[in-house]
Write a protein that holds these residues in place. Sequence first.
Motif, PDB file in Angstrom:
ATOM      1  N   ILE A 116       0.840  -1.199   0.000  1.00  0.00           N
ATOM      2  CA  ILE A 116       0.000   0.000   0.000  1.00  0.00           C
ATOM      3  C   ILE A 116       0.875   1.248   0.000  1.00  0.00           C
ATOM      4  O   ILE A 116       0.663   2.177  -0.776  1.00  0.00           O
ATOM      5  N   SER A 117       1.853   1.262   0.850  1.00  0.00           N
ATOM      6  CA  SER A 117       2.768   2.401   0.911  1.00  0.00           C
ATOM      7  C   SER A 117       3.505   2.582  -0.419  1.00  0.00           C
ATOM      8  O   SER A 117       3.676   3.705  -0.906  1.00  0.00           O
ATOM      9  N   GLY A 118       3.904   1.491  -1.018  1.00  0.00           N
ATOM     10  CA  GLY A 118       4.704   1.531  -2.241  1.00  0.00           C
ATOM     11  C   GLY A 118       3.986   2.055  -3.459  1.00  0.00           C
ATOM     12  O   GLY A 118       4.610   2.674  -4.323  1.00  0.00           O
ATOM     13  N   VAL A 119       2.682   1.828  -3.559  1.00  0.00           N
ATOM     14  CA  VAL A 119       1.957   2.279  -4.750  1.00  0.00           C
ATOM     15  C   VAL A 119       1.482   3.721  -4.631  1.00  0.00           C
ATOM     16  O   VAL A 119       1.019   4.301  -5.600  1.00  0.00           O
ATOM     17  N   GLN A 120       1.568   4.264  -3.448  1.00  0.00           N
ATOM     18  CA  GLN A 120       1.220   5.669  -3.205  1.00  0.00           C
ATOM     19  C   GLN A 120      -0.200   6.010  -3.660  1.00  0.00           C
ATOM     20  O   GLN A 120      -0.432   7.054  -4.278  1.00  0.00           O
ATOM     21  N   LEU A 121      -1.116   5.124  -3.347  1.00  0.00           N
ATOM     22  CA  LEU A 121      -2.537   5.372  -3.564  1.00  0.00           C
ATOM     23  C   LEU A 121      -3.201   5.523  -2.201  1.00  0.00           C
ATOM     24  O   LEU A 121      -2.829   4.824  -1.257  1.00  0.00           O
ATOM     25  N   PRO A 122      -4.197   6.390  -2.080  1.00  0.00           N
ATOM     26  CA  PRO A 122      -4.902   6.450  -0.802  1.00  0.00           C
ATOM     27  C   PRO A 122      -5.630   5.126  -0.550  1.00  0.00           C
ATOM     28  O   PRO A 122      -6.241   4.565  -1.461  1.00  0.00           O
ATOM     29  N   ALA A 123      -5.523   4.647   0.668  1.00  0.00           N
ATOM     30  CA  ALA A 123      -6.190   3.402   1.051  1.00  0.00           C
ATOM     31  C   ALA A 123      -7.055   3.671   2.279  1.00  0.00           C
ATOM     32  O   ALA A 123      -6.629   4.353   3.217  1.00  0.00           O
ATOM     33  N   ILE A 124      -8.251   3.128   2.252  1.00  0.00           N
ATOM     34  CA  ILE A 124      -9.167   3.224   3.374  1.00  0.00           C
ATOM     35  C   ILE A 124      -9.265   1.829   3.980  1.00  0.00           C
ATOM     36  O   ILE A 124      -9.686   0.880   3.314  1.00  0.00           O
ATOM     37  N   GLU A 125      -8.853   1.703   5.232  1.00  0.00           N
ATOM     38  CA  GLU A 125      -8.923   0.421   5.944  1.00  0.00           C
ATOM     39  C   GLU A 125     -10.313   0.297   6.559  1.00  0.00           C
ATOM     40  O   GLU A 125     -10.778   1.212   7.244  1.00  0.00           O
TER      41      GLU A 125
END
Length: 150
Positions: free
Chosen positions: A94-103
């Motif tokens: 998740i950190s590597g693709v630099q897309l916002p993620a909602i857990e």
Amino acid sequence: MSEKTPARILVLNGPNLNLLGTREPEIYGHETLKDVEELCRAAAAQAGFEVEFLQSNHEGALIDAIHAARGQVAGIVINPGAFTHTSIALADAISGVQLPAIEVHISNVHKREAFRHHSYISPVAASIIVGAGVNGYVLGVQQLIHLASR
């Protein structure tokens, strides 16, 4: 939404979420994963977004989907299931693709067993939604759309 932001959202579900509707309904409710998918698609469609939906019991499949999402989606809604508490690899993806993620977590994990209180995903998530039932997915989709339109 900027012109470069794809009008698509990736919704990922980790291990055992394929059992929604039958697995511990007193905790997770009676809605199925298909119901969740329909809720996400409807919420996204209201804002002109499409949804890609994937569930896997395999960590590598989820990581591959995150990697493939780079440049293809506005962001990710993820319920990592038990991988929440164990997967540094998912957090790194998740950190590597630099897309916002909602857990998202259907149950309030902070009212449950102590091992569920720690998340490797939370530090790399743009937002965290817990304890809202399957409506948490709708909130996650709405939050991503909000972030994409900034």
